[in-house]
Write a protein that holds these residues in place. Structure first.
Motif, PDB file in Angstrom:
ATOM      1  N   ASP A  18       0.832  -1.201   0.000  1.00 26.47           N
ATOM      2  CA  ASP A  18       0.000   0.000   0.000  1.00 26.47           C
ATOM      3  C   ASP A  18       0.868   1.253   0.000  1.00 26.47           C
ATOM      4  N   LEU A  19       1.988   1.212   0.740  1.00 27.54           N
ATOM      5  CA  LEU A  19       2.919   2.348   0.745  1.00 27.54           C
ATOM      6  C   LEU A  19       3.530   2.541  -0.640  1.00 27.54           C
ATOM      7  N   TRP A  20       3.880   1.434  -1.276  1.00 23.46           N
ATOM      8  CA  TRP A  20       4.469   1.485  -2.616  1.00 23.46           C
ATOM      9  C   TRP A  20       3.495   2.116  -3.610  1.00 23.46           C
ATOM     10  N   ARG A  21       2.218   1.754  -3.495  1.00 26.84           N
ATOM     11  CA  ARG A  21       1.209   2.330  -4.383  1.00 26.84           C
ATOM     12  C   ARG A  21       0.983   3.808  -4.072  1.00 26.84           C
ATOM     13  N   ALA A  22       0.981   4.150  -2.783  1.00 32.19           N
ATOM     14  CA  ALA A  22       0.772   5.554  -2.397  1.00 32.19           C
ATOM     15  C   ALA A  22       1.896   6.439  -2.930  1.00 32.19           C
ATOM     16  N   PRO A  26       8.158  -3.949  -2.525  1.00 27.49           N
ATOM     17  CA  PRO A  26       8.634  -4.477  -1.237  1.00 27.49           C
ATOM     18  C   PRO A  26       9.436  -5.763  -1.349  1.00 27.49           C
ATOM     19  N   ALA A  27       8.995  -6.671  -2.228  1.00 20.91           N
ATOM     20  CA  ALA A  27       9.675  -7.962  -2.354  1.00 20.91           C
ATOM     21  C   ALA A  27      11.136  -7.804  -2.747  1.00 20.91           C
ATOM     22  N   LYS A  28      11.432  -6.813  -3.589  1.00 20.47           N
ATOM     23  CA  LYS A  28      12.816  -6.577  -4.013  1.00 20.47           C
ATOM     24  C   LYS A  28      13.573  -5.804  -2.935  1.00 20.47           C
ATOM     25  N   TRP A  29      12.943  -4.826  -2.316  1.00 22.74           N
ATOM     26  CA  TRP A  29      13.602  -4.018  -1.292  1.00 22.74           C
ATOM     27  C   TRP A  29      14.047  -4.850  -0.103  1.00 22.74           C
ATOM     28  N   ARG A  30      13.213  -5.764   0.370  1.00 25.00           N
ATOM     29  CA  ARG A  30      13.516  -6.523   1.575  1.00 25.00           C
ATOM     30  C   ARG A  30      14.708  -7.456   1.402  1.00 25.00           C
ATOM     31  N   ARG A  31      15.078  -7.744   0.154  1.00 24.84           N
ATOM     32  CA  ARG A  31      16.237  -8.604  -0.098  1.00 24.84           C
ATOM     33  C   ARG A  31      17.551  -7.827  -0.101  1.00 24.84           C
ATOM     34  N   GLY A  32      17.475  -6.497  -0.055  1.00 27.76           N
ATOM     35  CA  GLY A  32      18.673  -5.667  -0.053  1.00 27.76           C
ATOM     36  C   GLY A  32      19.466  -5.797   1.243  1.00 27.76           C
ATOM     37  N   ARG A  33      20.731  -5.411   1.217  1.00 33.36           N
ATOM     38  CA  ARG A  33      21.624  -5.582   2.370  1.00 33.36           C
ATOM     39  C   ARG A  33      21.136  -4.812   3.588  1.00 33.36           C
ATOM     40  N   ALA A  84       8.439   2.284   8.184  1.00 33.47           N
ATOM     41  CA  ALA A  84       8.998   3.636   8.098  1.00 33.47           C
ATOM     42  C   ALA A  84      10.286   3.633   7.279  1.00 33.47           C
ATOM     43  N   ALA A  85      11.110   2.587   7.458  1.00 33.03           N
ATOM     44  CA  ALA A  85      12.360   2.479   6.700  1.00 33.03           C
ATOM     45  C   ALA A  85      12.072   2.313   5.212  1.00 33.03           C
ATOM     46  N   TYR A  86      11.084   1.502   4.895  1.00 31.02           N
ATOM     47  CA  TYR A  86      10.717   1.300   3.490  1.00 31.02           C
ATOM     48  C   TYR A  86      10.168   2.583   2.882  1.00 31.02           C
ATOM     49  N   ALA A  87       9.356   3.301   3.661  1.00 30.26           N
ATOM     50  CA  ALA A  87       8.814   4.579   3.176  1.00 30.26           C
ATOM     51  C   ALA A  87       9.950   5.553   2.888  1.00 30.26           C
ATOM     52  N   GLY A  88      10.968   5.556   3.762  1.00 28.73           N
ATOM     53  CA  GLY A  88      12.129   6.420   3.551  1.00 28.73           C
ATOM     54  C   GLY A  88      12.902   6.038   2.305  1.00 28.73           C
ATOM     55  N   TYR A  89      12.962   4.746   2.019  1.00 31.01           N
ATOM     56  CA  TYR A  89      13.615   4.254   0.801  1.00 31.01           C
ATOM     57  C   TYR A  89      12.880   4.764  -0.437  1.00 31.01           C
ATOM     58  N   LEU A  90      11.536   4.799  -0.342  1.00 28.40           N
ATOM     59  CA  LEU A  90      10.740   5.288  -1.465  1.00 28.40           C
ATOM     60  C   LEU A  90      10.835   6.799  -1.597  1.00 28.40           C
ATOM     61  N   VAL A 115       4.449   9.138   6.946  1.00 28.31           N
ATOM     62  CA  VAL A 115       4.086   7.869   7.594  1.00 28.31           C
ATOM     63  C   VAL A 115       4.273   7.963   9.099  1.00 28.31           C
ATOM     64  N   ARG A 116       5.418   8.486   9.514  1.00 30.98           N
ATOM     65  CA  ARG A 116       5.694   8.595  10.949  1.00 30.98           C
ATOM     66  C   ARG A 116       4.676   9.525  11.641  1.00 30.98           C
ATOM     67  N   GLU A 117       4.388  10.658  11.006  1.00 36.28           N
ATOM     68  CA  GLU A 117       3.460  11.618  11.609  1.00 36.28           C
ATOM     69  C   GLU A 117       2.058  11.025  11.736  1.00 36.28           C
ATOM     70  N   VAL A 118       1.555  10.447  10.640  1.00 35.88           N
ATOM     71  CA  VAL A 118       0.204   9.890  10.654  1.00 35.88           C
ATOM     72  C   VAL A 118       0.117   8.702  11.599  1.00 35.88           C
ATOM     73  N   TRP A 119       1.146   7.868  11.607  1.00 35.45           N
ATOM     74  CA  TRP A 119       1.109   6.683  12.463  1.00 35.45           C
ATOM     75  C   TRP A 119       1.129   7.059  13.938  1.00 35.45           C
ATOM     76  N   LEU A 120       1.928   8.061  14.282  1.00 41.28           N
ATOM     77  CA  LEU A 120       1.963   8.513  15.674  1.00 41.28           C
ATOM     78  C   LEU A 120       0.604   9.064  16.095  1.00 41.28           C
ATOM     79  N   ARG A 121      -0.028   9.835  15.221  1.00 46.06           N
ATOM     80  CA  ARG A 121      -1.356  10.365  15.527  1.00 46.06           C
ATOM     81  C   ARG A 121      -2.377   9.232  15.638  1.00 46.06           C
TER      82      ARG A 121
END
Length: 259
Positions: A26-30, A39-46, A93-99, A107-113
């Motif tokens: 959903d983050l990737w689409r947003a 996500p599938a490719k990102w999570r395999r990164g170092r 949050a890390a993935y969102a930062g990568y995007l 993401v951090r602001e909305v999630w905290l709220r």
């Protein structure tokens, strides 16, 4: 909206599963990111792999100390309405930062709220929601209020421990035709999903009525303790069910007209 919980970022719903893990797809689409950043490719990164390993270690240690079920930091699932990669908020949050660094801040602001129960966030979401979603959200909010009144009554009449669950199950069984685990199975829900988050507006209204009637019965009949309150809850739910069925039957009967 009532299939699972969600937050809204950039006009898109970001769903979370029954464990509170966020859907990375959903983050990737947003973010409207390219296929190379799924996500599938990102999570395999170092860097992502190292973060996941460290977070899973921490989760495992904390879960063992607190004697809780160990929930994975990230996993993928396939199925109707639930396909995607779900991850812990830190990983999300890390993935969102990568995007996009800006997306990470959002993401951090909305999630905290969201976690803080900021009522204005819910209002912002509902402003963009459909009329049907607003109806359901309103009914769900009212059902929470009635639920508090009901459980307060149970507490005042010496219901303890599992008694709260047994009273609720009595309402579900007599009103909806099954206990919570049976309703989850019939509706194809995960084991720990909140049943009420998946009821229709009408069903929520029926449950509210049953609990309100049960609270009245418990108080007026001076029901005390688990067993008496469970029985009273079941009787009140049965009364609501009978009224519903009688009304539906009456509507199906042929109407007589004056000649």
């Amino acid at each position: 909206m009532n299939q699972s919980r969600s937050i809204v970022i950039r006009g898109s719903k970001i769903f979370e599963d029954e464990y509170g893990l966020i859907c990375l797809d959903d983050l990737w689409r947003a973010a409207k990111a390219p296929d190379s950043k799924v996500p599938a490719k990102w999570r395999r990164g170092r860097m992502a792999s190292a973060l996941i390993i460290e977070l899973e270690k921490k989760i495992r240690i904390c879960s063992l100390k607190e004697n809780k079920t160990i929930i994975p930091a990230i996993y993928s699932k396939r199925g109707r309405g639930s396909t995607g990669t779900y991850a812990h908020q830190i990983i999300a949050a890390a993935y969102a930062g990568y995007l996009s660094p800006k997306l990470e801040l959002e993401v951090r602001e909305v999630w905290l709220r969201y976690r803080a129960g900021d009522a204005t966030l819910a209002d912002e979401i509902l402003e963009r929601a459909t009329a049907e979603e607003n109806r359901w959200a309103g009914a769900r909010a009212l059902s929470r209020s009635q639920r508090v009144t009901y459980t307060d009554t149970l507490k005042a009449h010496y219901v303890t421990g599992r008694g709260y669950m047994d009273c609720t199950e009595a309402v579900y069984l007599k009103l909806l035709g099954g206990k919570s685990y049976q309703l989850r199975e019939l509706r194809g829900l995960a084991p720990k999903v909140n049943v009420r988050d998946n009821l229709s507006v009408a069903e929520l209204s029926f449950v509210m009525a049953a609990e309100a009637l049960a609270a009245e019965r418990i108080e007026e009949e001076l029901r005390l303790g688990n067993d008496e309150c469970v029985e009273a809850s079941g009787r009140s739910a049965s009364a609501i069910r009978e009224a519903i069925e009688a009304d539906r039957k009456a509507r199906k009967a042929p109407r007589l007209t004056n000649t």
